[in-house]
Scaffold this motif. Structure first.
Motif, PDB file in Angstrom:
ATOM      1  N   SER A 112      50.850 -14.149  15.860  1.00 56.85           N
ATOM      2  CA  SER A 112      50.373 -15.398  15.268  1.00 56.85           C
ATOM      3  C   SER A 112      51.490 -16.046  14.473  1.00 56.85           C
ATOM      4  CB  SER A 112      49.159 -15.129  14.370  1.00 56.85           C
ATOM      5  OG  SER A 112      49.534 -14.282  13.296  1.00 56.85           O
ATOM      6  N   ALA A 113      51.271 -17.283  14.139  1.00 59.87           N
ATOM      7  CA  ALA A 113      52.299 -18.017  13.391  1.00 59.87           C
ATOM      8  C   ALA A 113      51.644 -19.108  12.582  1.00 59.87           C
ATOM      9  CB  ALA A 113      53.338 -18.599  14.347  1.00 59.87           C
ATOM     10  N   SER A 114      52.368 -19.568  11.591  1.00 61.06           N
ATOM     11  CA  SER A 114      51.915 -20.675  10.762  1.00 61.06           C
ATOM     12  C   SER A 114      52.998 -21.736  10.726  1.00 61.06           C
ATOM     13  CB  SER A 114      51.610 -20.189   9.343  1.00 61.06           C
ATOM     14  OG  SER A 114      52.798 -19.703   8.726  1.00 61.06           O
ATOM     15  N   PHE A 115      52.579 -22.941  10.412  1.00 65.23           N
ATOM     16  CA  PHE A 115      53.503 -24.075  10.354  1.00 65.23           C
ATOM     17  C   PHE A 115      53.109 -24.927   9.157  1.00 65.23           C
ATOM     18  CE2 PHE A 115      56.309 -27.274  11.050  1.00 65.23           C
ATOM     19  CZ  PHE A 115      56.032 -28.283  11.972  1.00 65.23           C
ATOM     20  N   ASN A 116      53.955 -24.922   8.136  1.00 61.37           N
ATOM     21  CA  ASN A 116      53.725 -25.732   6.946  1.00 61.37           C
ATOM     22  C   ASN A 116      54.590 -26.981   7.060  1.00 61.37           C
ATOM     23  OD1 ASN A 116      53.841 -26.878   4.323  1.00 61.37           O
ATOM     24  ND2 ASN A 116      53.194 -24.910   3.437  1.00 61.37           N
ATOM     25  N   GLU A 117      53.963 -28.076   7.450  1.00 60.07           N
ATOM     26  CA  GLU A 117      54.733 -29.294   7.705  1.00 60.07           C
ATOM     27  C   GLU A 117      55.387 -29.835   6.442  1.00 60.07           C
ATOM     28  OE1 GLU A 117      51.190 -30.478  10.720  1.00 60.07           O
ATOM     29  OE2 GLU A 117      52.297 -32.148   9.844  1.00 60.07           O
ATOM     30  N   LYS A 118      54.665 -29.752   5.323  1.00 62.64           N
ATOM     31  CA  LYS A 118      55.214 -30.298   4.079  1.00 62.64           C
ATOM     32  C   LYS A 118      56.448 -29.531   3.647  1.00 62.64           C
ATOM     33  CE  LYS A 118      51.178 -32.501   1.992  1.00 62.64           C
ATOM     34  NZ  LYS A 118      50.269 -32.540   0.815  1.00 62.64           N
ATOM     35  N   GLN A 149      58.239 -27.798   5.659  1.00 64.21           N
ATOM     36  CA  GLN A 149      59.141 -27.721   6.822  1.00 64.21           C
ATOM     37  C   GLN A 149      59.492 -26.267   7.131  1.00 64.21           C
ATOM     38  OE1 GLN A 149      60.930 -31.981   5.419  1.00 64.21           O
ATOM     39  NE2 GLN A 149      62.268 -30.247   5.360  1.00 64.21           N
ATOM     40  N   GLN A 150      58.454 -25.447   7.151  1.00 64.36           N
ATOM     41  CA  GLN A 150      58.645 -24.020   7.376  1.00 64.36           C
ATOM     42  C   GLN A 150      57.652 -23.496   8.407  1.00 64.36           C
ATOM     43  OE1 GLN A 150      58.010 -22.271   3.543  1.00 64.36           O
ATOM     44  NE2 GLN A 150      60.108 -22.608   2.851  1.00 64.36           N
ATOM     45  N   SER A 151      58.067 -22.463   9.099  1.00 61.86           N
ATOM     46  CA  SER A 151      57.170 -21.746   9.994  1.00 61.86           C
ATOM     47  C   SER A 151      57.388 -20.247   9.807  1.00 61.86           C
ATOM     48  CB  SER A 151      57.432 -22.128  11.447  1.00 61.86           C
ATOM     49  OG  SER A 151      56.616 -21.372  12.319  1.00 61.86           O
ATOM     50  N   SER A 152      56.327 -19.485   9.971  1.00 61.02           N
ATOM     51  CA  SER A 152      56.438 -18.025   9.889  1.00 61.02           C
ATOM     52  C   SER A 152      55.778 -17.406  11.114  1.00 61.02           C
ATOM     53  CB  SER A 152      55.767 -17.507   8.618  1.00 61.02           C
ATOM     54  OG  SER A 152      56.447 -17.953   7.475  1.00 61.02           O
ATOM     55  N   LEU A 153      56.399 -16.372  11.628  1.00 55.95           N
ATOM     56  CA  LEU A 153      55.872 -15.635  12.784  1.00 55.95           C
ATOM     57  C   LEU A 153      55.378 -14.282  12.280  1.00 55.95           C
ATOM     58  CD1 LEU A 153      55.716 -15.812  15.975  1.00 55.95           C
ATOM     59  CD2 LEU A 153      57.773 -14.387  15.963  1.00 55.95           C
ATOM     60  N   TYR A 154      54.141 -13.943  12.616  1.00 51.72           N
ATOM     61  CA  TYR A 154      53.528 -12.708  12.135  1.00 51.72           C
ATOM     62  C   TYR A 154      53.369 -11.734  13.302  1.00 51.72           C
ATOM     63  CZ  TYR A 154      52.340 -15.920   8.383  1.00 51.72           C
ATOM     64  OH  TYR A 154      52.406 -16.866   7.385  1.00 51.72           O
ATOM     65  N   LEU A 155      53.983 -10.580  13.166  1.00 43.20           N
ATOM     66  CA  LEU A 155      53.877  -9.528  14.175  1.00 43.20           C
ATOM     67  C   LEU A 155      53.082  -8.388  13.555  1.00 43.20           C
ATOM     68  CD1 LEU A 155      57.639  -9.628  15.145  1.00 43.20           C
ATOM     69  CD2 LEU A 155      55.777 -10.607  16.461  1.00 43.20           C
ATOM     70  N   THR A 156      51.908  -8.131  14.070  1.00 39.98           N
ATOM     71  CA  THR A 156      51.057  -7.098  13.490  1.00 39.98           C
ATOM     72  C   THR A 156      50.982  -5.886  14.409  1.00 39.98           C
ATOM     73  OG1 THR A 156      49.117  -8.137  14.482  1.00 39.98           O
ATOM     74  CG2 THR A 156      49.677  -8.765  12.236  1.00 39.98           C
ATOM     75  N   ALA A 157      50.872  -4.717  13.782  1.00 40.97           N
ATOM     76  CA  ALA A 157      50.779  -3.463  14.531  1.00 40.97           C
ATOM     77  C   ALA A 157      51.861  -3.400  15.607  1.00 40.97           C
ATOM     78  CB  ALA A 157      49.387  -3.322  15.149  1.00 40.97           C
ATOM     79  N   SER A 158      53.095  -3.463  15.158  1.00 43.63           N
ATOM     80  CA  SER A 158      54.217  -3.625  16.089  1.00 43.63           C
ATOM     81  C   SER A 158      54.286  -2.478  17.102  1.00 43.63           C
ATOM     82  CB  SER A 158      55.523  -3.718  15.311  1.00 43.63           C
ATOM     83  OG  SER A 158      55.725  -2.557  14.539  1.00 43.63           O
ATOM     84  N   GLN A 159      54.739  -2.836  18.286  1.00 43.85           N
ATOM     85  CA  GLN A 159      54.932  -1.878  19.363  1.00 43.85           C
ATOM     86  C   GLN A 159      56.414  -1.815  19.697  1.00 43.85           C
ATOM     87  OE1 GLN A 159      52.522  -3.341  22.598  1.00 43.85           O
ATOM     88  NE2 GLN A 159      50.781  -3.737  21.263  1.00 43.85           N
ATOM     89  N   LEU A 160      56.820  -0.751  20.386  1.00 45.73           N
ATOM     90  CA  LEU A 160      58.224  -0.611  20.774  1.00 45.73           C
ATOM     91  C   LEU A 160      58.700  -1.834  21.558  1.00 45.73           C
ATOM     92  CD1 LEU A 160      58.308   3.144  21.880  1.00 45.73           C
ATOM     93  CD2 LEU A 160      59.093   2.171  19.717  1.00 45.73           C
ATOM     94  N   SER A 161      57.791  -2.408  22.351  1.00 47.10           N
ATOM     95  CA  SER A 161      58.157  -3.554  23.188  1.00 47.10           C
ATOM     96  C   SER A 161      58.448  -4.815  22.377  1.00 47.10           C
ATOM     97  CB  SER A 161      57.042  -3.848  24.194  1.00 47.10           C
ATOM     98  OG  SER A 161      55.841  -4.176  23.510  1.00 47.10           O
TER      99      SER A 161
END
Lengths: 110, 117
Positions: free
Chosen positions: A61-67, A69-81
């Protein structure tokens, strides 16, 4: 104009979570996230549009804060891949091109 | 998934030689791009095209040239290769514009690794 990504690198154990950030000094039309494995082409993960719509990967999932000017990418329960370098590409200006950040290298260990 | 094909995948060539990297896409995308990427580094846009007979220079200055005679074909040429041209070259395509209501994105080919000796 190049977006700034943080952190530059992160090491995780399988199952841990990670957040990758992407910020810009200019207003953004859209933010695109890619993952690139060594020796391969970047693979599209997610696009975030002004107005909050997302299109992309079901486990990321990801978020986008337009005001801000930022975005964050969320990686949950990470896998080797999940290992690879993550790039954010930001669309600015009338040309409609993507300018990419320097990337965040993610390593997931067993 | 977009289908973008690049040839050759790997090329080792001597200094001063002329080379052309081929790129074709089967998605009917109007916009095409060339990015240059050194190992472990970021992607730099060197050329792009909005459609047939359109070519524009990207953010990173490059001695290469491109042409767009057919929608599906976007070759990149180096008239006289030098060791400084050693890099990976990634071709990409997309519908245009990117930030439309439907949200278009860029799809990459597998890349051409060029080594100039």
């Amino acid at each position: 104009q190049q977006p700034v990504q943080s952190p530059q690198a992160v090491i995780l154990r399988e199952g841990e979570d990670a957040v990758i950030n992407c910020s810009s000094s200019k207003a953004l039309y859209s933010v695109h996230w890619y993952r690139q494995k060594h020796g391969e082409a970047p693979v599209f993960l997610m696009i975030l549009l002004k107005g909050g719509e997302q299109k992309g990967h079901e486990k990321i999932s990801a978020s986008f804060n337009e005001k801000k000017q930022q975005s964050s990418l969320y990686l949950t329960a990470s896998q080797l891949s999940y290992s690879g370098t993550y790039f954010c590409g930001t669309e600015m200006g009338s040309q409609g091109n993507l300018i990419f950040g320097k990337g965040t290298k993610l390593s997931v260990k067993p | 998934e977009a289908d973008i094909y690049q040839t050759p995948r790997y090329l080792v060539i001597g200094t001063g030689k002329k080379i052309t990297l081929e790129c074709s896409q089967t998605m009917g995308h109007d916009k095409m791009y060339w990015y240059q990427q050194d190992p472990g580094m970021e992607l730099h846009l060197i050329h792009y095209s909005y459609g047939v007979n359109s070519t524009e220079k990207g953010d990173l200055s490059s001695e290469s040239t491109v042409s767009r005679i057919r929608t599906e074909h976007f070759p990149l040429t180096l008239e006289s290769a030098r060791p400084s041209h050693t890099s990976q070259y990634l071709c990409a395509s997309s519908e245009y514009p990117l930030s439309s209501l439907t949200g278009n994105t860029i799809y990459f080919g597998e890349g051409s690794w060029l080594t100039v000796v």
